[in-house]
Design a protein around this motif. Structure first.
Motif, short mmCIF file in Angstrom:
data_model
loop_
_atom_site.label_atom_id
_atom_site.label_comp_id
_atom_site.label_asym_id
_atom_site.label_seq_id
_atom_site.Cartn_x
_atom_site.Cartn_y
_atom_site.Cartn_z
N TRP B 136 0.84 -1.19 0.00
CA TRP B 136 0.00 0.00 0.00
C TRP B 136 0.89 1.26 0.00
CZ3 TRP B 136 -5.16 0.15 -0.73
CH2 TRP B 136 -5.87 -1.04 -0.57
N PHE B 140 0.58 3.92 -3.09
CA PHE B 140 0.21 5.33 -2.92
C PHE B 140 1.38 6.27 -3.27
CE2 PHE B 140 -3.35 3.51 -0.58
CZ PHE B 140 -4.39 4.29 -1.06
N TYR B 204 -6.64 11.62 0.34
CA TYR B 204 -6.68 10.17 0.14
C TYR B 204 -5.28 9.60 -0.06
CZ TYR B 204 -11.66 11.01 -0.42
OH TYR B 204 -12.97 11.40 -0.20
N ASP B 207 -3.71 9.61 3.47
CA ASP B 207 -4.39 8.65 4.36
C ASP B 207 -4.05 7.22 3.97
OD1 ASP B 207 -6.20 8.58 6.63
OD2 ASP B 207 -7.59 7.53 5.28
N GLY B 208 -4.08 6.94 2.66
CA GLY B 208 -3.76 5.59 2.19
C GLY B 208 -2.31 5.26 2.45
N TYR B 211 -1.85 4.47 6.01
CA TYR B 211 -2.42 3.14 6.33
C TYR B 211 -1.34 2.07 6.16
CZ TYR B 211 -5.03 -1.19 5.85
OH TYR B 211 -5.48 -2.49 6.00
N SER B 217 -6.58 4.06 9.29
CA SER B 217 -6.72 5.24 8.44
C SER B 217 -8.07 5.90 8.69
CB SER B 217 -6.60 4.83 6.97
OG SER B 217 -7.53 3.81 6.67
N PRO B 221 -8.76 2.12 3.04
CA PRO B 221 -7.68 2.31 2.06
C PRO B 221 -8.09 1.99 0.63
CG PRO B 221 -7.26 0.41 3.45
CD PRO B 221 -8.42 1.12 4.05
N SER B 224 -9.56 5.03 -0.76
CA SER B 224 -8.49 5.98 -1.10
C SER B 224 -7.82 5.57 -2.41
CB SER B 224 -7.44 6.02 0.01
OG SER B 224 -7.99 6.58 1.17
#
Lengths: 300, 251
Positions: B136, B140, B204, B207-208, B211, B217, B221, B224
């Protein structure tokens, strides 16, 4: 067989300005071609359209048979352009700039040709110097080198000698002449008409986006210019009536005869001799492109 | 393909040659943010259970640095090339507009990740980070860098002067990144501003990304990732269209 450059009915308008107004032009492979005109005539716009930097409103352009829009990748591989503005990337050295430019054209190992270009343009000693540190003339040489890295069969030089010293100008023309002899097609725009006269086999003159003259340099000189005879008589001497109508008055008492051919000189001198005129100064003028240019622009 | 690789190489080399300015400086800025905010707020703010404020802050700062530098890379390169005129060297060769886009975006991602990694490495000794979901984090980081790289291409194409680009950066990019939850959780905001934050795509991304470190989060996720991926697709299509029509590049 395709011509090197083919331009059919190209028009381009910028706001209220008609930069190109129906240009039709064909340049054969191997020509050394001149594109002349006053500022704002459309020369750079035409070159930019050829290079894909400007999109025409109508008409088609092709380089070595490749349409510059539909087959833009093939067309651009055939074309090397030396831009008018003195532009450079300040992050790189001369060699890096040339290597990067080669890479853009898909050429990976180009060191031998880059070395040859550097040597011909007298840039070898500057190869590892950052572009920012070069003089204007040196930067101009690098622009020429960048246009040549991919060995394009068609080379367009837009005012390549503007602000360049005589030595470089001569070196540059010797190199470009050699490329032309090797088969490259050269298209040149310049304000130095004596350069165009000595280099170009054929010339197009542009005015307000239109071609107003297109012919071989020799024919243009023949049609719009000719030999002249300029002479100044000794004080107290005047032209005989038989010659007065043919001559135009110039500064400091000089008289100018426009000649259809050089044989006329003999008749003029005989007339003066018979009238007992004494000559203080005499000068024979050759046909010149500047005169052609001025006459074409007046007429066009 | 070679034209694309060369353009990518040139864009990476360009920022690397001035790495003191393009890499070291933003790392220092992020460290200063961390030192000041952690000093002031460490004892007063706790966003997630079992996560110190300083630890919470680090992924946000890493992502903020990554995003801002990805944008700066493509936008500054384009505006410099346009203003100095050397963009002609990229427009004359047979490089397709898709290759042009990809090279600029990938170089932007590269600079963003180099700066982000630099911030991460420089802060690791200060905090105890967990790495719950590294994939993740990578997803991101890559998508965030790509989005900001594409935005940088748009800004660089649109701007005709340096101050226009500065306006784009100062009035759009900086507020969006600062108000995206880098320094706080949106749950700490009043309901209205929580709603507003949901319209900020950078929220997003942060936040992602966060995570991936903590496994917690503000929003799921996957949501996001969906928002970020959709933004990337929209921006890619728009930027490719701009390049195809030659907007402000080819007259």
């Amino acid at each position: 067989m395709h011509p090197a450059i083919r331009i059919d009915g190209v028009t381009k308008r910028f706001g209220n300005v008609q930069a190109l107004d129906g240009i039709d032009l064909e340049i054969a492979k191997g020509e050394f071609f001149g594109l002349l005109g006053p500022n704002g005539a459309g020369k750079t716009t035409l070159i930019s359209a050829l290079a894909g930097l400007v999109r025409p409103d109508a008409g088609r352009l092709a380089v070595m048979g490749h349409d510059v829009v539909a087959e833009y990748r093939a067309a651009r591989r055939q074309l090397g352009v030396v831009p008018q503005e003195l532009v450079f990337d300040p992050f790189f050295t001369v060699r890096e700039s040339l290597e990067i430019q080669s890479g853009y054209f898909g050429i990976r190992d180009n060191a031998a040709w880059i070395d040859e270009i550097l040597e011909n343009l007298d840039l070898t000693a500057k190869a590892d110097i950052n572009m920012r540190q070069l003089s204007g003339g040196m930067k101009r040489r690098v622009l020429v080198a960048q246009a040549l890295v991919h060995r394009p069969p068609v080379i367009v030089l837009d005012e390549p000698t503007a602000g360049v010293d005589v030595e470089l100008r001569q070196g540059l023309w010797a190199f470009i002449r050699r490329l032309n002899r090797d088969g490259h097609t050269i298209v040149l725009t310049t304000h130095y008409l004596e350069e165009a006269e000595s280099l170009c086999g054929r010339i197009a003159m542009l005015k307000q986006g239109r071609i107003v003259a297109l012919d071989t340099t020799r024919n243009l000189l023949r049609r719009f210019s000719g030999h002249t005879l300029r002479l100044r008589l000794a004080p107290g001497h005047v032209l005989p009536d038989t010659l007065r109508a043919r001559a135009s008055a110039e500064a400091e008492g000089s008289r100018l005869f426009n000649l259809a051919n050089c044989d006329e000189i003999e008749g003029i001198l005989a007339g003066l001799r018979d009238a007992g005129c004494r000559i203080d100064d005499i000068e024979v003028g050759k046909p010149d492109l500047e005169e052609v240019f001025l006459r074409v622009m007046e007429r066009g | 393909m070679d034209g694309f690789l060369t353009l990518l190489y040139k864009e990476v080399l360009r920022f690397w040659k001035v790495s003191f300015q393009t890499v070291a400086a933003p790392i220092l800025t992020a460290l200063l943010f961390l030192l000041i905010f952690s000093h002031v707020l460490e004892r007063h703010v706790r966003v997630y259970e079992n996560v110190s404020y300083t630890s919470f802050l680090v992924p946000g700062l890493v992502m903020m640095s990554l995003l801002q530098n990805a944008f700066a890379n493509s936008s500054s390169s384009l505006i410099q090339s346009k203003v100095t005129g050397n963009i002609i060297f990229m427009l004359l060769p047979p490089i397709s507009y898709a290759q042009f886009f990809a090279a600029f975006v990938l170089a932007a991602i590269a600079r963003g990740i180099v700066v982000g990694l630099g911030v991460l490495l420089a802060t690791l000794w200060l905090v105890d980070l967990s790495w719950r979901a590294p994939l993740w984090i990578a997803a991101f980081a890559l998508l965030g860098g790509a989005i900001m790289g594409a935005l940088g291409v748009i800004a660089g194409i649109w701007a005709e002067k340096f101050d226009q680009l500065a306006a784009f950066q100062n009035f759009i990019i900086v507020p969006l990144t600062f108000l995206s939850g880098v320094f706080y959780s949106i749950h700490s905001l009043p309901p209205f501003w929580q709603q507003v934050s949901h319209f900020n795509p950078i929220f997003y991304m942060i936040d992602g990304f966060r995570y991936g470190f903590f496994g917690v989060s503000d929003v799921p996720p996957l949501l996001s990732l969906g928002v970020v991926a959709a933004c990337f697709v929209v921006l890619t299509v728009f930027t490719l269209w701009l390049l195809r029509i030659g907007y402000r590049l080819r007259a």
